[in-house]
Design a protein around this motif. Structure first.
Motif, mmCIF file in Angstrom:
data_model
loop_
_atom_site.group_PDB
_atom_site.id
_atom_site.type_symbol
_atom_site.label_atom_id
_atom_site.label_comp_id
_atom_site.label_asym_id
_atom_site.label_seq_id
_atom_site.Cartn_x
_atom_site.Cartn_y
_atom_site.Cartn_z
ATOM 1 N N ASP A 107 -37.922 18.243 2.477
ATOM 2 C CA ASP A 107 -38.651 18.791 3.622
ATOM 3 C C ASP A 107 -37.749 19.769 4.387
ATOM 4 O O ASP A 107 -36.690 19.376 4.885
ATOM 5 N N ILE A 110 -36.815 18.696 8.045
ATOM 6 C CA ILE A 110 -35.829 17.614 8.095
ATOM 7 C C ILE A 110 -34.466 18.145 7.666
ATOM 8 O O ILE A 110 -33.443 17.822 8.276
ATOM 9 N N GLY A 159 -36.082 7.684 7.981
ATOM 10 C CA GLY A 159 -37.301 7.793 8.763
ATOM 11 C C GLY A 159 -37.738 6.414 9.202
ATOM 12 O O GLY A 159 -37.639 5.455 8.436
ATOM 13 N N CYS A 180 -35.375 14.557 14.733
ATOM 14 C CA CYS A 180 -36.661 15.242 14.641
ATOM 15 C C CYS A 180 -37.741 14.204 14.331
ATOM 16 O O CYS A 180 -37.470 13.008 14.334
ATOM 17 N N LYS A 182 -41.378 13.361 11.713
ATOM 18 C CA LYS A 182 -42.073 13.698 10.483
ATOM 19 C C LYS A 182 -43.299 12.812 10.364
ATOM 20 O O LYS A 182 -43.483 11.893 11.164
ATOM 21 N N GLN A 183 -44.129 13.085 9.373
ATOM 22 C CA GLN A 183 -45.293 12.243 9.120
ATOM 23 C C GLN A 183 -45.124 11.520 7.797
ATOM 24 O O GLN A 183 -44.580 12.066 6.825
#
Length: 200
Positions: A107, A110, A159, A180, A182-183
């Protein structure tokens, strides 16, 4: 450096720590093998739902476990040179595990946020609920850091669901900080995660 190139050194093997105030047994962390796949899948099926947000649909949780955390899947993970699975045992039974993933971050958002490099992803980190607070998680994290450092990493990243405050507190105590978001896709749902990193 793929993990198979550091396996011969067994950097995390036979790490032994005494459990904390709520436990009395020793925690032994070592590198998992193909023989552990069934037991790892059993632990994964019991612990993954604990990390999901309260509103997560049970069919999506079950489908994720079946597709990503089966014994067959663990066999594939254990054979992958870019991955290493460490398992913590108490009284000879697996009480928790962690999966480390080597390689570039896919990603781009990321990748830009994770600034301590080279890095290793702490992809899965789960402990049997009955062993929470007994030193298993602490022993696993120490072994994960040792292993990542042994293959030349300067940092680790992960994550964690934004609603999983217990895990976030543990990761912060272990030196991680949020960099950060993320999904995380699970079935027809998208869950919001924090991305956290630490320096080794």
């Amino acid at each position: 450096m793929p993990f198979d190139s550091v396996n011969s050194n067994k950097p995390a093997a036979n790490r032994r720590e005494t459990a904390g105030a709520h436990g009395s047994a020793d925690v032994v962390v070592g590198i998992a093998s193909a023989a552990d796949a069934e037991e790892l899948a059993h632990i994964a099926a019991a612990t993954f739902p604990l990390a999901c947000p309260p509103g997560a649909a049970q069919p999506n949780i079950a489908a994720f476990i079946a597709s990503m955390l089966s014994a067959q899947r663990f066999g594939e993970y254990l054979a992958d040179p870019a991955r290493m699975v460490l398992r913590a045992t108490v009284d000879g039974r697996i009480a928790g595990y962690v999966m480390l993933v080597d390689g570039p971050i896919a990603d781009p958002a990321i990748r830009a946020a994770v600034t301590v490099t080279p890095t290793v992803e702490l992809s899965k980190f789960y402990v049997d609920a009955a062993r929470h607070g007994t030193g298993v998680a602490t022993a696993l994290m120490a072994a994960a850091a040792d292993t990542a450092g042994a293959r030349g990493a300067r940092g680790m990243w992960l994550g964690v669901n934004r609603e999983n405050e217990r895990a976030q507190r543990f990761y912060r105590r272990s030196g991680f900080e949020v960099v950060c978001t993320k999904q995380f896709p699970m079935g027809d749902e998208l869950h919001d995660d924090f991305v956290m990193q630490r320096t080794l």
